[in-house]
Design a protein around this motif. Sequence first.
Motif, PDB file in Angstrom:
ATOM      1  N   PHE A 158       0.831  -1.206   0.000  1.00  0.00           N
ATOM      2  CA  PHE A 158       0.000   0.000   0.000  1.00  0.00           C
ATOM      3  C   PHE A 158       0.870   1.264   0.000  1.00  0.00           C
ATOM      4  O   PHE A 158       0.662   2.186  -0.787  1.00  0.00           O
ATOM      5  CB  PHE A 158      -0.941   0.017   1.207  1.00  0.00           C
ATOM      6  CG  PHE A 158      -1.647   1.339   1.375  1.00  0.00           C
ATOM      7  CD1 PHE A 158      -2.595   1.758   0.439  1.00  0.00           C
ATOM      8  CD2 PHE A 158      -1.348   2.181   2.442  1.00  0.00           C
ATOM      9  CE1 PHE A 158      -3.233   2.990   0.570  1.00  0.00           C
ATOM     10  CE2 PHE A 158      -1.985   3.417   2.579  1.00  0.00           C
ATOM     11  CZ  PHE A 158      -2.925   3.809   1.642  1.00  0.00           C
ATOM     12  N   THR A 186      -6.026   1.935  -9.365  1.00  0.00           N
ATOM     13  CA  THR A 186      -7.025   1.469  -8.408  1.00  0.00           C
ATOM     14  C   THR A 186      -7.637   2.621  -7.642  1.00  0.00           C
ATOM     15  O   THR A 186      -6.950   3.535  -7.204  1.00  0.00           O
ATOM     16  CB  THR A 186      -6.406   0.454  -7.427  1.00  0.00           C
ATOM     17  OG1 THR A 186      -6.111  -0.741  -8.143  1.00  0.00           O
ATOM     18  CG2 THR A 186      -7.354   0.106  -6.298  1.00  0.00           C
ATOM     19  N   CYS A 222      -9.536   1.084  -1.024  1.00  0.00           N
ATOM     20  CA  CYS A 222      -8.914   1.165   0.286  1.00  0.00           C
ATOM     21  C   CYS A 222      -7.507   0.570   0.248  1.00  0.00           C
ATOM     22  O   CYS A 222      -7.028   0.137  -0.795  1.00  0.00           O
ATOM     23  CB  CYS A 222      -9.777   0.428   1.295  1.00  0.00           C
ATOM     24  SG  CYS A 222     -10.007  -1.288   0.851  1.00  0.00           S
ATOM     25  N   GLY A 223      -6.888   0.509   1.398  1.00  0.00           N
ATOM     26  CA  GLY A 223      -5.523  -0.001   1.492  1.00  0.00           C
ATOM     27  C   GLY A 223      -5.360  -1.389   0.922  1.00  0.00           C
ATOM     28  O   GLY A 223      -4.430  -1.657   0.149  1.00  0.00           O
ATOM     29  N   SER A 224      -6.278  -2.297   1.262  1.00  0.00           N
ATOM     30  CA  SER A 224      -6.116  -3.678   0.806  1.00  0.00           C
ATOM     31  C   SER A 224      -6.432  -3.811  -0.683  1.00  0.00           C
ATOM     32  O   SER A 224      -5.914  -4.713  -1.340  1.00  0.00           O
ATOM     33  CB  SER A 224      -6.971  -4.635   1.632  1.00  0.00           C
ATOM     34  OG  SER A 224      -8.303  -4.221   1.633  1.00  0.00           O
ATOM     35  N   ILE A 263      -5.622  -1.509  -2.960  1.00  0.00           N
ATOM     36  CA  ILE A 263      -4.400  -1.045  -3.623  1.00  0.00           C
ATOM     37  C   ILE A 263      -3.301  -2.108  -3.487  1.00  0.00           C
ATOM     38  O   ILE A 263      -2.617  -2.439  -4.448  1.00  0.00           O
ATOM     39  CB  ILE A 263      -3.970   0.324  -3.050  1.00  0.00           C
ATOM     40  CG1 ILE A 263      -4.975   1.395  -3.507  1.00  0.00           C
ATOM     41  CG2 ILE A 263      -2.547   0.689  -3.479  1.00  0.00           C
ATOM     42  CD1 ILE A 263      -4.833   2.747  -2.834  1.00  0.00           C
TER      43      ILE A 263
END
Lengths: 283, 390
Positions: A12, A59, A62-64, A66
């Motif tokens: 991330f 993308t 959220c973090g996951s 990305i």
Amino acid sequence: MWDYTDKVKDHFFHPRNVGEIPQPDAVGEAGSLVCGDALKLFLKIDQKTKKITAAKFQTFGCGSAIASSSVLTEMVIGKTLDEAACITNRDIADALGGLPQEKMHCSVMGMEALEAAIANYRGQGTALPEEEEGAEIVCKCFAVTDKKIERAVRENNLNSIEEVTNYTKAGGACASCHWKIEEIIRRVHQEISAKPKPPGTKSLTNLKRMQLVQETLDREVRPELRKDGGDLELVDIEGKVVKVRLLGMCAGCQVADFTLRDMVGKKLREFVEPDIEVQEIKE
Amino acid sequence: MSEIIYLDNNATTAVAPEVLDAMAPYFREAYGNPSSMHNFGGQLAHQVQSAREQVAKLFHAQDTEILFTSCGTESDNSAIRGVLEAYPEKRHIITTRVEHPAVLSLCAHLEHRGYRVTYLPVDSRGRLDPDQLRQAIQPDTAIVSVMYANNETGTVFPIEKIAEIVKERGVVFHCDAVQAPGKLSLDMQRIPADLVSISGHKLHGPKGVGVLYIRRGTRFVPFIIGGHQERGRRGGTENVAGIVGLGKACELARKHENEEKRKISELRDHLEQELVKKIPEVHINGDVEHRLVSTSNISFSYIEGEAILLKLSEQGICASSGSACTSGSLEPSHVLRAMGVPFTLIHGSIRFSFSRYNTQAEVDRVIKILPPIIEELRAMSPFWANRPGK
């Protein structure tokens, strides 16, 4: 606060292969702006070897999301299209050292974008969910079809509505499709168990046996016992002998022997191994 | 990690040092039970009483109208369930679509139990229409529950007027005022509400203590039944340290109210102005003219809130978001959706909420750190480059 692995954080905060490929050989998209995450995957493919020589992504998410996109590009570069087509959402999650259950749909989005890109390259085009042949939209809030849910249940051995939501988002909003999801879960599991096991299946490893026994007890046996106010717990597995303790109404029940032999034993023989035995442990 | 910049004060606040000092003795030497016959415990009833008077002052109320609870959620539950039980023949509830889950989830639960619930809509700035409220009241409406200020957007409802409309029709009125203390008037001589909830940890008090104001004469059946504590209206041994802390926090809120409001609104406005100047396509959510001084809810289009929060958090900056990914549910903010904010803006919404402990230097740091984060995430987004009207 999500418990992200170091791998997720690394991808991330330092995403690999961000951006567009000018004149890509294939593009695949998954997700949407409305749903809260979307991925656009660009591939460069060697015409002769069919190897993926470059991959980039854009993308929104959220973090996951990305991190899943970033790790996916690393996974596909150098693979042939046939090899890349074998990548599952589970592989993407594993490459990140795992994802929180609620975020598994991010890995599914990665797999879908990859499939879309491969289909795009092969000139198959990808249908919108509502146009997919023979598919029916089950979750109207997130436009998820029965086909997608079936596949997620089958490939990830999902057992509950909550798990289906974690993997596909289906049922995550208004909840009006929960009964349909439940039906799909039941149907897929029936199909799986109805498949005749090839004769002379090679013996299970101890680890695999334990896992299957636990899964079978949790899925097939305990819900039935609980209906009558009973339950059981797995105490030990020695070779092919499964030792359980009966609890609640089952403990000291007149027909405990029958329960063990004809219900628990039958299920374990059906789902684990044909020659497995059950033994009751009493306090 | 760098030093913490805490801009999430609508979620919870730091315990004021004065509050902590006031509480400490009740964990150490004075650990007795106020209900005891011996002096060691029994004398603590006086401390509880002093705290009750401190809270009553904030409400311009009598001390007998103050009920201590364990949190804002308990206060909301006690108010609504206590009134429903007192009026068993009345089966209708009115609330709004933008309430806190402490009220909304309870109402959804009550619907399953056969109650009818009217959820009043809000407009694009989060405002209620008083006429709609007036028309929604039915002969068997048991209670109307409307919040004072919205925790997500800071939008303030004209609570005095709303309470008047409800009281004209003789219906019980409850107000979730958890975000109000220290920022909005809680003068119960002016606001004709029957029940009002507040929570200790939102005003620099401790977690685990709340208040339900119950106007004298309001019909109310206790929610937690047990001992004779709180004049028989809430069983359970008093959280003496928490209650003393909350009393102190209420006193401080009253003392600092005016000065704080000015300071906090300056910080908030400065942050908003600078972010709007430095970042394109920024949208401020809520009713900008009628808003808590502490709250700023800003949407950054085409990117997702959790990603922004993670990057801020990495730099020690604490905020929150209305995006789906931060809620744990998949559904983005019910408040912004009720306002009809487009999904692209909801997913990228960030709430900054201030307290008296924030400084200009902290705000300047956010102004410096945030624009590159937004730029970086937008560069990664497939929608930014192809946005309409580009």
